[in-house]
Design an enzyme around this catalytic site. Structure first.
Site, PDB file in Angstrom:
ATOM      1  N   GLY A  93      40.475  65.532  25.881  1.00  0.00           N
ATOM      2  CA  GLY A  93      41.648  65.318  25.044  1.00  0.00           C
ATOM      3  C   GLY A  93      42.375  66.590  24.692  1.00  0.00           C
ATOM      4  CG  HIS A 108      45.979  67.252  29.104  1.00  0.00           C
ATOM      5  ND1 HIS A 108      46.269  67.834  27.882  1.00  0.00           N
ATOM      6  CD2 HIS A 108      45.493  66.004  28.820  1.00  0.00           C
ATOM      7  CE1 HIS A 108      45.988  66.985  26.916  1.00  0.00           C
ATOM      8  NE2 HIS A 108      45.514  65.878  27.448  1.00  0.00           N
ATOM      9  CB  CYS A 109      40.216  68.060  30.187  1.00  0.00           C
ATOM     10  SG  CYS A 109      38.667  67.189  30.480  1.00  0.00           S
ATOM     11  CB  VAL A 110      41.897  62.438  30.704  1.00  0.00           C
ATOM     12  CG1 VAL A 110      41.966  61.097  29.998  1.00  0.00           C
ATOM     13  CG2 VAL A 110      43.184  62.693  31.477  1.00  0.00           C
TER      14      VAL A 110
END
Length: 345
Positions: free
Chosen positions: A197, A192-194
């Site tokens: 998003g 999950h890429c912060v």
């Protein structure tokens, strides 16, 4: 008291209308995502804008050689477009794959949970709590065809309970995982890429790679511009040099990070692996016992790249775990015949 009641009613009515028109406005996660995107855009504009404001030679060069600045600004714009394109993409959710694979099953097509989760990627999901409740309602209507399809992908003797998501209560195909940030099960889950998003999975891993590639090119080019400015013999005030040095330091760290990330995901794509599979290989049941140097889902470099970037045969591809005999054969060292025949490709 009557005036207070009228004011309260008007405020509630206005809030409801705004939530219908802009559902993300009253959603904390959506506001956080929008704020992050605004920060990313502001950082890009700051790094590029400062060098144009400080470097008079760059302005003069843009008049003498307009193509140079034009190409640079095009890379800048393409990178920002790719950022929004990737952040707005969805990785491929199991719930959507179930709907596609069971197209004839009206239970999944007409289920409220299917509608809610499908609309979530378009920003129409307001309450994650309501989403969880609907998912659990949908889980009580199991699909025998989906269960049979998924269990055929696992080695013989696998138990259904080992591959059932405890949050969504649906059977996960191989390479899938539940994302706690998105609150959905993702096909070929990578991470999950912060900054984006969103999750990186089967449907958007190639887009993610292109975004890293373009961002790396932009950062390297900007570093060259800052170094050229600092080495120029123009009369500069000390505070301009200080700001340029601070921004250049941040850019250098960004370039190093992006280069490592680009090389890492390039390796993942040519071997058909994910970050989650590499990090948790010992904890994933169907990967236990497989030799370390064997990539179970790899079909050769060329086929892996084609499947990741070019293949449009199916929106959702479910990969089966290869039998142990095939994996043991892959563990054998290459012979001269294998090298000549490009077996690795």
């Amino acid at each position: 008291m009557a005036a207070v009641g009228v004011f309260s009613y008007a405020r509630e009515t206005l809030s409801e209308n705004c939530s219908l028109l802009c559902p993300g406005l009253f959603d904390r996660a959506s506001r956080s995502s929008c704020g992050l995107k605004a920060v990313i855009v502001l950082l890009h504009i700051t790094f590029v804008g400062v060098i144009f404001l400080f470097d008079a030679n760059l302005i003069r060069k843009s008049r003498e050689e307009p193509w140079y600045i034009t190409v640079y600004l095009m890379v800048f714009l393409v990178t920002l477009v790719q950022y929004f394109f990737t952040s707005g993409s969805f990785p491929g959710y199991i719930i959507d794959a179930m709907r596609v694979k069971n197209g004839s099953n009206t239970t999944f097509i007409n289920s409220p949970a299917i509608v809610e989760q499908s609309n979530a990627r378009n920003g129409n999901l307001v309450s994650s709590t309501r989403n969880n409740q609907l998912e659990r309602q949908n889980s009580r209507l199991p699909s025998l065809s989906w269960e049979k399809l998924v269990m055929e992908l696992y080695p013989p003797g696998s138990a259904i309970r080992n591959w059932t998501c405890t949050y969504c209560n649906i059977i996960q195909p191989p390479r899938s995982k539940h994302c706690h940030d998105c609150d959905k099960c993702v096909l070929q889950f990578d991470h999950h890429c912060v900054w984006l998003g969103t999750c990186i999975g089967q449907r958007n891993h190639c887009r993610f790679w292109w975004y890293i590639f373009e961002e790396t090119i932009l950062c390297i080019w900007t570093v060259v511009l800052y170094i050229t400015f600092l080495r120029s013999k123009l009369m500069k005030t000390w505070w301009k040099d200080l700001i340029a040095i601070v921004l250049l330091t941040a850019l250098v760290f960004s370039v190093v990070f992006l280069l490592v990330l680009l090389l890492f995901h390039s390796y993942l794509m040519i071997t058909n692996q994910t970050t989650y599979e590499m990090a948790r290989r010992r904890r994933i049941l169907y990967l236990r016992g497989i030799p370390k140097k064997v990539h179970p889902f790899s079909r050769g470099i060329c086929n892996n790249l084609y499947t990741s970037c070019c293949s449009r045969d199916s929106m959702y591809t479910l990969e089966a775990v290869p039998p142990m005999e095939e994996l043991e054969a892959r563990a054998r060292p290459y012979t001269c015949v294998d090298i000549i025949s490009c077996k690795c490709c």
